[in-house]
Write an enzyme that holds these catalytic residues in place. Structure first.
Site, PDB file in Angstrom:
ATOM      1  N   SER A 647       0.728  -1.227   0.071  1.00 30.09           N
ATOM      2  CA  SER A 647      -0.205   0.129   0.098  1.00 30.09           C
ATOM      3  C   SER A 647       0.870   1.236   0.180  1.00 30.09           C
ATOM      4  CB  SER A 647      -1.147   0.116   1.170  1.00 30.09           C
ATOM      5  OG  SER A 647      -0.178   0.104   2.313  1.00 30.09           O
ATOM      6  N   LYS A 690      -6.102   5.084   8.127  1.00 27.47           N
ATOM      7  CA  LYS A 690      -4.919   5.820   7.774  1.00 27.47           C
ATOM      8  C   LYS A 690      -5.270   7.213   7.728  1.00 27.47           C
ATOM      9  CE  LYS A 690      -3.005   1.890   5.298  1.00 27.47           C
ATOM     10  NZ  LYS A 690      -2.655   1.364   3.951  1.00 27.47           N
TER      11      LYS A 690
END
Length: 805
Positions: A647, A690
């Site tokens: 990611s 996040k």
């Protein structure tokens, strides 16, 4: 054209309380329907409906989806329409005592039979005792004894007369009756015997020997008379007892005329009573009888379904061998271990017989002997009750029992993970024959009006069952939003109902603390905030280290070759996002891209895949007409725990391109997303956490309005952001950009166009890609010039060698 940030409405899918046709969950009735699992529900319905052997059910799915609770409710609803299963009792086996008999009765009749047998024993005790106390019985006993005494007296009298005629008498000694010579009404002394002549002694001895034989014959005849009378008394006792108890047994025989096994038991019991009638007689003159509660006439009510409504649903939380199969208990008597059929105890297989047994696969596999016993019971369609050591081939140092097996008719519902299912399917050859139905429980379900209403009904069920405060419509709406956040998708709801139930309970607690009669949306938010506060110690410690500068994270400057990436930290019951500083340094050479974590074995395979994908992008974009002559170093600064996942590959690529282009990157913007070789940004996990993690750092260091997070466009539907962050976006203090290509990320980070390739294979000079292309070509030229210089030096060296030679 600059990429526009997402609108606040895109950051979370809210639930409007007006969509619920109720003011509070008090208006909703309880339901046992399994929520959001149509595929799994159909599989379970099929498995419990088909009666063929082996169609037991394995329910697979993640822990916390409420599988056990939902299945138990579902089975109870389905089982309520079925008749209650049979009762089972164990009784003494008069033919083979070590093999207790199992008798089957309709539900509720087992306890009735036990009661009738207790009444029978009480009646036998009273009636037999009364019969033996009757004058007629005593008179007949006296007559028999008198006749015996007369006969014995006559036999002894004849023997005495015969002895006296020959000068002998019958005397009593310590060893019994004996014959002795008589002189002057006294037994001949030894001195008198020795005074006789030898001939007289021999004649006396011969006569005494003959008389002793006659006495022995007389005593034998007297014992025969005694035995005859004893048998006559025994026959009398049997006739008296038979007359006293016959009507009791006739009544029981009539009641159980259609039950052959019970009739056999009653016949054997009847005969045993008559054969052991003395056990019912009082001891001496006391009232207590010799029969006691531990006798063989007791009934062990092994399985009692008298109060069971429908088919039983048993959830076995501790599936050991004894818990499943039952056990034989032992008692110490005089230092010796012994047992009795009343010490037979049922297991969950017995209690669930005729219904459903729910067991967790992982717990069952922790007890291999229990698993083997369960398989044997399913295949044999019977439960064999024996000690674990005997089943496992061992020996026990005590006398034991071998009870008759009980026929088994049951549906086993095993619950476990998908991994456990595949392990069992591959390694257990019997598994696919015994568990032919797979019910796959999903962790998500569509978020639509129907399923939102089902969420409300789930909340109502829990409130009714656990006597919790009910929820108003706004509170239900907040729980629905929590379900989407838990699923990580605006268009999905989580089926991890264990977590949802915990929120319902906690919100109810805070509503009560706040003095509310119904749970409100404020109470749900309070419960969520308190839950986070209980779990976020590690997150706060990391934020403190960032604030103190121990962990170096910059959110307000622009730096070349440096990008804030985002990762997820999982501390068990809580996940949160944290920023990580990614730096890149580029220079001339042929070393390619070196990732420090990879070189130090701190990177996992998925991260390494992302790195190689990034190299493919670089080659495809910049090395079509010349080699990729460069060296680069990438790293996650202050990372000491390793990295995994791809990611951060988009953030790493942006840092690398920034270094190559010598263009600074806005440190107030974090990047997350994986890339493919064409530079397309692919969705990642944990996007909500996040973003919130980076927002917390920006807020701590001061919001500037230019800060934000770049995410893959494919993750927009996964956003379920909190109220504080959405408020900041609405105020223009924070931004979220959704992109499809790395070029969009570069433009947002640098404020410079990424640039497009023209027909000559060149990028515009003032673009990001143009600057990278120019620098790589410069690297290539310098590398070629350097190589040519080295070749010239080698040629000069060769010429010098020839001249010298």
């Amino acid at each position: 054209m600059a990429k526009k940030p997402l609108e606040p409405a895109q950051l979370r899918r809210s639930c409007d309380a007006v969509c619920f046709p109720f003011a509070s969950t008090v208006e909703l009735s309880a339901s046992d329907t399994i929520i959001g699992q149509p595929r799994g529900t159909r599989a379970i319905e099929f498995g419990i409906s088909i009666r063929s052997q082996g169609y037991n059910i394995y329910v697979l799915g993640e822990t916390g989806t409420g599988r056990i609770t939902s299945i138990r409710r579902f089975l109870r609803e389905k089982g309520s329409l079925a008749p209650a299963p049979s009762d089972w009792v164990y009784v003494h086996n008069f033919t083979v005592p070590h093999r207790p008999r199992a008798l089957r009765f309709p539900a509720g009749e087992g306890s009735v039979f036990k009661g009738r047998m207790e009444e029978l024993v009480a009646f036998l005790r009273d009636d037999i005792a009364s019969a033996f106390a009757a004058e007629a019985y005593e008179r007949e006993v006296d007559q028999l004894r008198q006749r015996m005494e007369v006969k014995q007296d006559l036999l002894l009298l004849d023997a005495r007369k015969k002895a006296e005629a020959l000068g002998f008498g019958i005397i009593a000694t310590a060893s019994g009756l004996s014959v002795a010579p008589i002189v002057a009404d006294s037994v001949m002394s030894q001195e008198q015997y020795e005074a006789l002549t030898l001939t007289e002694q021999e004649a006396l001895d011969s006569t005494q020997e003959a008389l002793e034989k006659d006495l022995d014959n007389t005593l034998s005849a007297m014992r025969r008379v005694q035995n005859e009378v004893r048998q006559a008394l025994k026959a009398l006792d049997r006739r008296v007892a038979e007359a006293a108890v016959l009507h009791h047994f006739e009544s029981l025989h009539a009641h159980y005329a259609s039950h052959e096994a019970v009739l056999l038991y009653l016949s054997e019991l009847h005969e045993d009573v008559l054969a052991n009638v003395q056990s019912f007689r009082p001891k001496n003159d006391e009232d207590d009888l010799q029969i006691d509660s531990g006798s063989r006439y007791v009934v062990n009510l092994f399985v009692d379904n008298g109060r069971t409504e429908g088919a039983p649903v048993i959830v076995e939380a501790n599936p050991t061998y004894n818990s499943l199969i039952g056990r034989i208990e032992y008692e110490a008597e005089g230092g010796i271990m012994t047992t009795h059929f009343t010490n037979l105890k049922p297991g969950s297989l017995h209690r669930a017989n005729g219904g459903y047994l729910v067991v967790e696969a992982q717990d069952l596999m922790a007890h291999p002997v229990a698993w083997e016993a369960l398989k044997r019971a399913i295949k044999g369609e019977e439960i064999v009750l024996q000690s674990e050591s005997t089943f496992d081939g061992g020996n026990i140092l005590a006398k034991t029992l071998d009870p008759e097996p009980i026929p088994l008719s049951i549906k086993i519902i095993m619950i476990g993970s998908a991994y456990m299912y595949h392990v069992l399917y591959e390694r257990e050859e019997d598994f696919n024959e015994l568990f032919k139905v797979k019910a796959d429980f999903d962790t998500e379900m569509p978020r639509d009006t129907e399923h939102e209403q089902q969420y409300a009904r789930f909340i109502a069920n829990l409130c009714w069952e656990e006597d919790l405060l009910h929820f108003d419509a706004k509170a239900v709406a907040r729980v629905v939003e929590f379900g989407s956040r838990l699923a990580g998708d605006q268009n999905k709801l989580s089926t991890r109902f264990g977590d949802v139930a915990d929120l319902v309970r906690e919100a109810g607690f805070w509503a009560g603390t706040n003095g509310h009669s119904l749970v409100t949306g404020v109470d749900v938010r309070s419960a969520l905030k308190e839950r986070i506060d209980r779990a976020n110690r590690v997150e706060k410690e990391i934020e403190e280290e960032i604030e103190r500068g121990v962990l170096m994270i910059n959110t307000s400057e622009s730096v070349i070759g440096q990008v804030n990436g985002l990762s997820i930290l999982d501390v068990g019951d809580y996940e949160f996002g944290i920023p990580s500083r990614i730096t890149a340094r580029t220079f001339m050479g042929e070393g390619g891209v070196i990732h420090i974590e990879r070189e130090t074995d701190m990177a996992g395979p998925l991260h390494n895949k992302g790195l190689l994908t990034m190299v493919g992008y670089l080659g495809g974009n910049y090395a079509q007409d010349h080699p990729l002559s460069m060296s680069a170093s990438l790293t996650f600064e202050q990372n000491y725990n390793g990295v995994e996942g791809d990611s951060a590959s988009s953030a790493e690529l942006c840092a690398l391109i920034s270094s190559l282009a010598n263009i600074p990157v806005n440190q107030g913007i974090a990047v997350t997303g994986s890339i493919n070789q064409r530079g397309e940004i692919q969705p990642i996990g944990g996007v909500t956490e996040k973003i919130e993690g980076f927002f917390n750092i920006c807020r701590m260091q001061g919001l500037t309005g230019s800060q934000g997070v770049i995410i893959p466009k494919g993750n927009v539907a996964n956003l379920m952001l909190n109220d504080d962050l959405i408020a900041a976006v609405q105020a223009g203090d924070f931004n979220i950009w959704a992109i499809e290509t790395v070029e969009e990320a570069l433009e947002i980070l640098t404020g410079i166009p990424a640039g497009k390739l023209n027909g000559d294979g060149d990028y515009p000079d003032d673009s990001v890609h143009g600057r990278v292309q120019a620098r790589l070509r410069r690297f290539a030229r310098h590398k070629k010039d350097h190589d040519d210089d080295e070749d010239d030096d080698e040629d000069d060296d060769d010429e010098d060698e020839r001249v010298t030679a």
